[in-house]
Design a protein around this motif. Sequence first.
Motif, PDB file in Angstrom:
ATOM      1  N   ALA A   1     -43.763  37.677  10.127  1.00  0.00           N
ATOM      2  CA  ALA A   1     -44.204  38.812   9.621  1.00  0.00           C
ATOM      3  C   ALA A   1     -45.875  38.732   9.309  1.00  0.00           C
ATOM      4  O   ALA A   1     -46.913  39.428   9.693  1.00  0.00           O
ATOM      5  N   ARG A   2     -46.208  37.298   8.786  1.00  0.00           N
ATOM      6  CA  ARG A   2     -47.520  36.968   8.395  1.00  0.00           C
ATOM      7  C   ARG A   2     -48.493  36.832   9.507  1.00  0.00           C
ATOM      8  O   ARG A   2     -49.583  37.271   9.510  1.00  0.00           O
ATOM      9  N   LYS A   3     -47.674  36.269  10.794  1.00  0.00           N
ATOM     10  CA  LYS A   3     -48.699  36.248  11.995  1.00  0.00           C
ATOM     11  C   LYS A   3     -49.158  37.391  12.560  1.00  0.00           C
ATOM     12  O   LYS A   3     -50.253  37.595  12.826  1.00  0.00           O
ATOM     13  N   VAL A   4     -48.144  38.561  12.312  1.00  0.00           N
ATOM     14  CA  VAL A   4     -48.553  39.603  12.998  1.00  0.00           C
ATOM     15  C   VAL A   4     -49.630  40.307  12.149  1.00  0.00           C
ATOM     16  O   VAL A   4     -50.380  40.911  12.488  1.00  0.00           O
ATOM     17  N   PHE A   5     -49.389  40.090  10.707  1.00  0.00           N
ATOM     18  CA  PHE A   5     -50.217  40.741   9.692  1.00  0.00           C
ATOM     19  C   PHE A   5     -51.547  40.088   9.973  1.00  0.00           C
ATOM     20  O   PHE A   5     -52.500  41.092   9.929  1.00  0.00           O
ATOM     21  N   ASP A   6     -51.874  38.829   9.947  1.00  0.00           N
ATOM     22  CA  ASP A   6     -53.061  38.358  10.219  1.00  0.00           C
ATOM     23  C   ASP A   6     -53.713  38.634  11.539  1.00  0.00           C
ATOM     24  O   ASP A   6     -55.001  38.697  11.604  1.00  0.00           O
ATOM     25  N   GLU A   7     -53.134  39.202  12.591  1.00  0.00           N
ATOM     26  CA  GLU A   7     -53.643  39.455  13.800  1.00  0.00           C
ATOM     27  C   GLU A   7     -53.948  40.899  13.896  1.00  0.00           C
ATOM     28  O   GLU A   7     -54.716  41.357  14.788  1.00  0.00           O
ATOM     29  N   MET A   8     -53.633  41.745  12.999  1.00  0.00           N
ATOM     30  CA  MET A   8     -53.826  43.137  12.936  1.00  0.00           C
ATOM     31  C   MET A   8     -55.382  43.306  12.527  1.00  0.00           C
ATOM     32  O   MET A   8     -56.085  42.704  11.590  1.00  0.00           O
ATOM     33  N   PRO A   9     -55.953  43.955  13.704  1.00  0.00           N
ATOM     34  CA  PRO A   9     -57.628  44.067  13.305  1.00  0.00           C
ATOM     35  C   PRO A   9     -58.011  45.035  12.062  1.00  0.00           C
ATOM     36  O   PRO A   9     -59.095  44.831  11.614  1.00  0.00           O
ATOM     37  N   ARG A  10     -57.097  46.061  11.990  1.00  0.00           N
ATOM     38  CA  ARG A  10     -57.174  47.188  10.514  1.00  0.00           C
ATOM     39  C   ARG A  10     -55.960  46.987   9.829  1.00  0.00           C
ATOM     40  O   ARG A  10     -54.857  47.036  10.616  1.00  0.00           O
ATOM     41  N   ARG A  11     -55.969  46.908   8.643  1.00  0.00           N
ATOM     42  CA  ARG A  11     -54.799  47.139   7.947  1.00  0.00           C
ATOM     43  C   ARG A  11     -55.142  48.251   6.778  1.00  0.00           C
ATOM     44  O   ARG A  11     -56.113  48.302   6.400  1.00  0.00           O
ATOM     45  N   ASN A  12     -54.019  48.947   6.582  1.00  0.00           N
ATOM     46  CA  ASN A  12     -54.160  49.981   5.344  1.00  0.00           C
ATOM     47  C   ASN A  12     -53.224  49.535   4.140  1.00  0.00           C
ATOM     48  O   ASN A  12     -52.499  48.518   4.445  1.00  0.00           O
ATOM     49  N   VAL A  13     -52.981  50.564   3.509  1.00  0.00           N
ATOM     50  CA  VAL A  13     -52.442  50.038   2.201  1.00  0.00           C
ATOM     51  C   VAL A  13     -51.110  49.675   2.406  1.00  0.00           C
ATOM     52  O   VAL A  13     -50.315  48.929   1.904  1.00  0.00           O
ATOM     53  N   ARG A  14     -50.294  50.493   3.476  1.00  0.00           N
ATOM     54  CA  ARG A  14     -48.997  50.211   3.856  1.00  0.00           C
ATOM     55  C   ARG A  14     -48.751  48.984   4.483  1.00  0.00           C
ATOM     56  O   ARG A  14     -48.050  47.950   4.005  1.00  0.00           O
ATOM     57  N   SER A  15     -49.841  48.508   5.025  1.00  0.00           N
ATOM     58  CA  SER A  15     -49.763  46.854   5.853  1.00  0.00           C
ATOM     59  C   SER A  15     -49.485  45.900   4.534  1.00  0.00           C
ATOM     60  O   SER A  15     -48.652  45.021   4.826  1.00  0.00           O
ATOM     61  N   TRP A  16     -50.868  45.880   3.849  1.00  0.00           N
ATOM     62  CA  TRP A  16     -50.448  45.236   2.456  1.00  0.00           C
ATOM     63  C   TRP A  16     -49.290  45.226   1.658  1.00  0.00           C
ATOM     64  O   TRP A  16     -48.990  44.384   1.295  1.00  0.00           O
ATOM     65  N   THR A  17     -48.721  46.388   1.410  1.00  0.00           N
ATOM     66  CA  THR A  17     -47.645  46.885   0.560  1.00  0.00           C
ATOM     67  C   THR A  17     -46.474  46.001   1.336  1.00  0.00           C
ATOM     68  O   THR A  17     -45.627  45.340   0.401  1.00  0.00           O
ATOM     69  N   VAL A  18     -46.179  46.137   2.431  1.00  0.00           N
ATOM     70  CA  VAL A  18     -45.084  45.725   3.002  1.00  0.00           C
ATOM     71  C   VAL A  18     -45.075  44.327   2.828  1.00  0.00           C
ATOM     72  O   VAL A  18     -43.942  43.608   2.618  1.00  0.00           O
TER      73      VAL A  18
END
Length: 639
Positions: free
Chosen positions: A130-147
């Motif tokens: 999960a963290r690997k995908v999260f770190d690869e995201m070019p843009r993150r919104n509030v839902r990305s961080w919350t999950v």
Amino acid sequence: MGIVCSGHDKQLVMLSVEPMLQMQLRMCSSTTTCKKQFQRNNGSSTLLHHIKTACQPGRLKKALRILQFPNNPIDSSAYVSLLQGCIQKRSLSQSKFIHANKNGTEYTADRISANTLVNMYVKCGSLRDARKVFDEMPRRNVRSWTVMIAGYARQGLPKEAVDLFDQMQSSGVQPNQFTFSAVLPACSNLGSQERGLEIHEQIISSGFQCDTIIQTALIDMYAKCGNMVKARELFDGMPQLDVFSWTAMIAGYAQNGQQEEALEIFRQMERAGLKADVKTLASVLPACTNLTALKNGMEVHGVMIRREFQLGVIMESALVDMYGNCGSMEIARKLFNKMPRRDVLSWTVMIKGCAQNGEAWEALKLFEQMEQVGTMPDQKTFTTVLSACANLAAVEKGMDIHEKIARLGLELDVAMVNSLIDMYAKCGRIEKAREMFDEMHERDVTTWTSMISGYAINGRGKEALKLFEEMKQSCISPNHVTMLCVLSACAHAGLVEQGFQYFDCLSKFYHIQPMMEHYCCMVDLLGRAGRLDEAQDFINKMPIKPDATLWTSLLGACAIYNHVELGERLADFLFEMDPHNPSPYVLLSNIYAAAGRWDDTEKIWKMMKEKGVKKTPGCSWIEVNKQVHAFLVQDRSRQ
């Protein structure tokens, strides 16, 4: 209408397609033919429809076969449908299969797909992915961080959750109500009320303080940090209470040792017309257990039965624990025997129930059965079974368990070492107990109490008192059990004056309200010293009403010193107070026998027979080859 693409078993994937395509696919005789027909007739919009239909519960494997069709890239909407299917099934292997078969499309650029992918890995328990995908995201919104924050909090990594919450705000993304409700449990698990207060202030400034979910999370946070006053203030200020709010309050009181308050909140919830769910009942049941409130516990059990809750092994074990702690071993045993599946917790609570209800022998038998069925004991199991060994003075069995703990490489926590000290002391191996005590780097009040008690019961009262003085120097305050052991040590050593000095210190210095057990110890202290009149005067001046146990203790002293007149008065009083208790009859009979009054002795036994009072037969245990055997008086079964 559905169709199945044929493979080796002619069962590849259930699809809902146009009638013409259905007919064509039914005619497929091989996987290759089926794939070609599918590719020729299927556009991307139809493919999405097929995937969504196939992602229905129980049909995910069939939907995944579509990804094996070459040259058929699926769009983000279809991809999200597949990911949601994996979330429902909590299947990590299928999740990774979807992630690896994107058919050349990069979905981390699409926040909806990427957020769903992170959520999928979190729900499947793989925070690393999960963290690997999260770190690869070019843009993150509030839902990305919350999950991601919620994932860390739920997986027992509260520090990581709080750190990520800080990073989120540093990146310029503001938390919403879901973010706050995700990070507050992390503060609870860290026990960081200070950080929780900071987040509470943020919630107020963000305007989310009236959100029911957030208010419940705040109640839970303050309760777990031990601030029940603030938790109750929030609870009382809520305009609308739901089941979760009530449950958080009940659990908070129970976890903070306020069992009566937990039961009262539960009663208020029932009167308010809200139906408790399984989590509510799971929260209130420990309060019944700790209060030995059998009636309330049975009411909770009744609610579970009437509402036909699927309890599971954890709740069933909690019920066994409650009945065992309340002394209702017959019901506890029935529940235990009916359990379809038992884990280490189930066995441990049943063993504990036997050990603390005078069935130590049965506790050891259960422990052996537990090992025979292949259930591995944990620290709590060993701690519990060691207490059974202590009560039976089964030193060989206790040493065998000690060796087993070492072989398994289990960490000797404070509770386990305390049990070992208690076991060795009660088995007469006081030097071994002291050796373990001296080797401990960390000691709590139970550690000191166990060692003091060990010295006292082994007739080494002066050493017990010397250790108590060392305990005071270590800045650990004694509790009521410690003082009970100290008074007992004085009684066994005949230190009457010193015993009264310690008794006077109970409320003056240690803020301990003397209980019936402490008064009983003082009567025993005077009785052993032969100061029977002083003992009687002490009882008459007590601020609380003496019970039968205390008067029986004085009667026992009369038997030691053959004080016939006082013994007769006390026995007559006890016959009225508790007519079916055999102890006063037996003690008075012994007093008469010692005085040579055999006719009176015979009258006592005749009186017992007429009243139906039966003397509990004497029982002894012997240990042979690490096996404990019980023998009753007039038991000829082993001849």
